[in-house]
Design a protein around this motif. Structure first.
Motif, short mmCIF file in Angstrom:
data_model
loop_
_atom_site.label_atom_id
_atom_site.label_comp_id
_atom_site.label_asym_id
_atom_site.label_seq_id
_atom_site.Cartn_x
_atom_site.Cartn_y
_atom_site.Cartn_z
N MET A 1 17.94 -4.57 2.37
CA MET A 1 16.43 -4.11 2.21
C MET A 1 16.16 -2.96 3.43
N ALA A 2 15.46 -1.67 2.92
CA ALA A 2 15.24 -0.86 3.65
C ALA A 2 14.09 -1.24 5.04
N ALA A 3 14.25 -0.60 6.01
CA ALA A 3 13.48 -0.94 7.23
C ALA A 3 11.89 -0.67 7.13
N ILE A 4 11.64 0.15 6.11
CA ILE A 4 10.24 0.81 5.82
C ILE A 4 10.27 0.72 4.19
N GLU A 5 8.91 -0.05 3.68
CA GLU A 5 8.62 -0.17 2.47
C GLU A 5 7.22 0.80 2.10
N SER A 6 7.44 1.62 1.15
CA SER A 6 5.96 2.50 1.17
C SER A 6 5.39 2.15 -0.35
N PHE A 7 3.97 2.37 -0.51
CA PHE A 7 3.30 2.40 -1.73
C PHE A 7 2.14 3.52 -1.62
N ASP A 8 2.13 4.30 -2.76
CA ASP A 8 1.09 5.31 -2.88
C ASP A 8 0.16 4.58 -3.35
N ASN A 9 -1.09 5.70 -3.37
CA ASN A 9 -2.45 5.11 -4.14
C ASN A 9 -3.15 3.84 -3.75
N ILE A 10 -2.97 3.48 -2.75
CA ILE A 10 -3.40 2.16 -2.17
C ILE A 10 -4.87 2.29 -1.59
N TYR A 11 -5.82 1.30 -1.57
CA TYR A 11 -7.40 1.59 -1.19
C TYR A 11 -7.41 0.25 0.00
N LEU A 12 -7.82 0.68 1.07
CA LEU A 12 -7.93 -0.41 2.02
C LEU A 12 -9.48 -0.65 2.05
N ASP A 13 -9.76 -1.97 1.99
CA ASP A 13 -11.22 -2.66 2.14
C ASP A 13 -11.88 -1.91 1.17
N LEU A 14 -11.78 -1.74 -0.06
CA LEU A 14 -12.64 -0.93 -0.92
C LEU A 14 -12.91 0.55 -0.78
N SER A 15 -12.17 1.03 -0.17
CA SER A 15 -12.35 2.47 0.69
C SER A 15 -12.62 3.41 -0.58
N LYS A 16 -13.22 4.45 -0.27
CA LYS A 16 -13.45 5.44 -1.36
C LYS A 16 -12.23 6.26 -1.66
N GLU A 17 -11.47 6.50 -0.49
CA GLU A 17 -10.28 7.49 -0.68
C GLU A 17 -9.01 6.64 -0.56
N HIS A 18 -8.04 6.72 -1.58
CA HIS A 18 -6.94 6.09 -1.42
C HIS A 18 -5.97 6.72 -0.34
N GLY A 19 -4.88 5.90 -0.37
CA GLY A 19 -3.85 6.39 1.08
C GLY A 19 -2.58 5.82 0.98
N LYS A 20 -1.57 6.07 1.78
CA LYS A 20 -0.26 5.71 1.72
C LYS A 20 -0.11 4.14 2.69
N CYS A 21 0.47 3.10 2.07
CA CYS A 21 0.54 1.84 2.77
C CYS A 21 1.99 1.70 3.07
N ARG A 22 2.33 1.32 4.28
CA ARG A 22 3.85 1.10 4.58
C ARG A 22 4.08 -0.20 5.42
N PHE A 23 5.10 -0.88 4.78
CA PHE A 23 5.32 -2.09 5.44
C PHE A 23 6.70 -2.11 6.34
N ALA A 24 6.58 -2.78 7.52
CA ALA A 24 7.71 -2.72 8.43
C ALA A 24 7.98 -3.89 8.75
N GLU A 25 8.98 -4.39 9.52
CA GLU A 25 9.18 -5.76 10.31
C GLU A 25 8.18 -6.09 11.42
N THR A 26 7.70 -4.87 11.82
CA THR A 26 6.79 -5.23 12.89
C THR A 26 5.40 -5.44 12.75
N GLY A 27 5.10 -4.99 11.20
CA GLY A 27 3.50 -4.85 10.67
C GLY A 27 3.43 -3.87 9.62
N LEU A 28 2.06 -3.62 9.48
CA LEU A 28 1.99 -2.66 8.26
C LEU A 28 0.87 -1.63 8.89
N GLY A 29 0.99 -0.48 8.03
CA GLY A 29 -0.04 0.39 8.30
C GLY A 29 -0.76 1.04 6.95
#
Length: 567
Positions: A1-29
């Motif tokens: 498994m790669a060190a970072i997993e990325s997903f596009d077109n994700i909305y954070l807390d019902l935000s108006k604008e979508h963004g990129k979400c990345r998961f790593a072993e230390t957390g997410l962003g």
């Protein structure tokens, strides 16, 4: 498994604008596509995760260890297996698949979780309400409770794992839900609620279910005293708008009004104006607080709070603040000890905590009684109009604020246009954006002072009262120059319907009888009342028969002229 997993077109807390979400072993962003603040969540702060269907696809709801909730929306159904492995292997958390109830029932069971209130239908959640979105709650009826949601000003997410501020999620959409009501019948016991042994008194054990719901929600959503220590408290303060008596609890970032029926929690950021207005009775002071968004009570909105204090009411108060905060955060704004009139203490503490300037009536205007407030009315509501440095202010209800720079013109007019109403007049304020406000029944002696003040402020003034006075003077001059016939007509017009009735009676008598009847009618008119009066008239006629005959002849000569005139 790669060190970072990325997903596009994700909305954070019902935000108006979508963004990129990345998961790593230390957390997410998460970072918005259009640029902006980046949100990060440390792996140690992830306490749980749920997978469920949502508005934009599928959603991951992350339960933080510090009671916050993070929502990531926009995943596809095929992403579940991939994300499940990420949470299990990196965060030691199972991604629970949660199915919602789609029956559409409006009755169910409410459960208080660690970070949200869940409404379940047949053991499945119909909807969830994060505590961070609840701003206030009130007992709206015997078995009814109202839950009010915070209204934010933007959809910016918190940083470094911090829970977004109240109202941030709701502000993401154009339409916002501002209130929800629950009907909760029946009673419950402390033993059932707490799961332990209750007291021996059965009466104390029983408690209305709606009251228990109310108390629990206040504690969970950190409404009221649980939000922190009060800096100052003022008990039983009379409020004219909304009507009632409330206790005022003042906190670091908000204040709370506690009444018998309603409780309100208001952020200092919502305070846009603060005014101290002396009442014309010289016994009370009015404190007026302008709010945006306005205070809501059911379907009624209150853009202004109006409090009333006695002028001679003194108070001694020590603020509940450490010396460090007084010397650093509130230096020059607050004092540790107050011993002044109550209205002055409340105003100073509001100014120090909210950071708003205190507005007062303009110094270069006073009424004919050397007061600041003008007694008047808006439609059927009586109150007082104050001329501030930059605006009008009418209190108490409906509290109306009109800025001078939004005023197109001001018209002085007599009440209803009646020339006889000389003691009062009206003011009509025409707005630049359309519409107008009318203040009625103002004392005539305040006309000159108001007109001079408005001209001093550079406002356009039209005095229709002087125009009416000029028209009246012209009419009186025309009356003096009129002929005698015109004077008779004018007198009859001034007397109204009295002469019309007299003329109609004369015409009836002239048509049906001779001229002697009119004289006889006059004598009857004088004799109405008692028999003694009639005998006196008869004696007078017998003694002065010659004079009466001469009068009758003169009357015969005048009557044909009158018929020509009326005909």
């Amino acid at each position: 498994m790669a060190a970072i997993e990325s997903f596009d077109n994700i909305y954070l807390d019902l935000s108006k604008e979508h963004g990129k979400c990345r998961f790593a072993e230390t957390g997410l962003g998460w970072k918005p596509v259009g640029g902006g603040d980046t949100f990060t969540l440390d792996q140690g702060n992830i306490g749980g995760a749920q997978w469920s269907r949502a508005a934009k696809g599928y959603e991951i709801k992350i339960l933080q260890r510090n009671s916050g909730i993070i929502q990531l929306d926009g995943f596809q159904q095929e992403d579940y297996e991939r994300l499940s492995k990420i949470f299990k292997n990196w965060y030691s958390t199972n991604l629970e698949n949660k199915e919602h109830s789609l029956r559409g029932w409006n009755w169910g069971k409410a459960e208080f979780g660690k970070a949200e209130l869940t409404f379940n239908v047949q053991n499945r959640p119909a909807f969830e309400i994060p505590y961070s979105e609840i701003s206030n709650t009130n007992l709206a009826g015997r078995n009814e409770i109202a839950v009010e949601f915070a209204v934010g000003e933007g959809g910016k997410a918190g940083q470094n794992g911090a829970t977004p501020g109240k109202g941030k999620k709701a502000s993401a959409g154009k339409d916002q839900m501002v209130e929800m009501r629950f009907y909760i019948p029946g009673t419950t016991t402390r033993k059932e609620a707490e799961g332990g042994d209750a007291g021996s008194d059965a009466d104390e054990e029983e408690k209305n279910a709606v009251t228990l719901f109310y108390d629990t929600l206040i504690e969970k959503a950190e409404i009221g005293e649980s939000a922190g220590d009060t800096i100052a408290t003022f008990l039983d303060v009379l409020h004219l708008t909304p009507r009632g008596r409330f206790d005022i609890d003042m906190y670091d970032t908000s204040f709370r009004l506690r009444g018998k029926t309603y409780d309100y929690k208001i952020q200092y950021e919502a305070i846009k104006k603060f005014m101290v207005l002396p009442k014309p009775d010289e016994v009370h002071y009015l404190l007026c607080i302008g709010l945006d968004p306005p205070l809501r009570q059911g379907q009624t909105r209150y853009p202004f709070l109006v409090m009333q204090f006695k002028t001679d009411e003194e108070v001694t108060l020590d603020l509940n603040l450490p010396e460090e905060d007084l010397n650093e955060k509130y230096k020059g704004k607050l004092e540790s000890h107050y011993e002044q009139p109550l209205h002055s203490v409340v105003a100073q503490i509001f100014r120090g905590l909210a950071g708003k300037k205190i507005l007062s009536p303009a110094k270069n205007f006073q009424t004919h009684r050397a007061q600041s407030g003008i007694k008047c009315s808006i439609k059927a509501s009586e109150g007082f109009l104050y001329c501030l440095e930059k605006a009008f202010m009418f209190v108490p209800k409906p509290a109306t604020y009109i800025a001078y720079d939004q005023t197109q013109s001001i018209t002085f007019s007599r009440v209803g246009g009646a020339v006889s109403a000389l003691s009062t007049f009206d003011i009509t304020v025409h707005m630049k954006g359309g519409g107008n406000s009318q203040f009625s029944n103002i004392n005539r002696e305040d006309l000159k002072g108001l007109e001079d003040f408005f001209q001093y402020k550079g406002l356009r003034v039209k005095n229709e009262i002087d125009e009416d006075a000029n028209m009246l003077a012209a009419a009186m001059r025309a009356e003096d120059m009129a002929s005698s016939d015109e004077e008779v007509v004018q007198n009859k017009a001034d007397r109204g319907s009295a002469d019309e009735d007299e003329e109609s009676v004369d015409e009836d008598f002239q048509a049906d009888s001779d001229s002697d009847v009119a004289e006889e009618y006059d004598s009857n008119h004088e004799s109405d009342g008692s028999g003694s009066g009639e005998s006196d008239v008869d004696n007078e006629v017998d003694d002065d028969e010659d004079e009466e005959m001469e009068d009758a002849e003169e009357e015969e000569e005048e009557r044909p002229k009158k018929k020509k005139k009326t005909g």
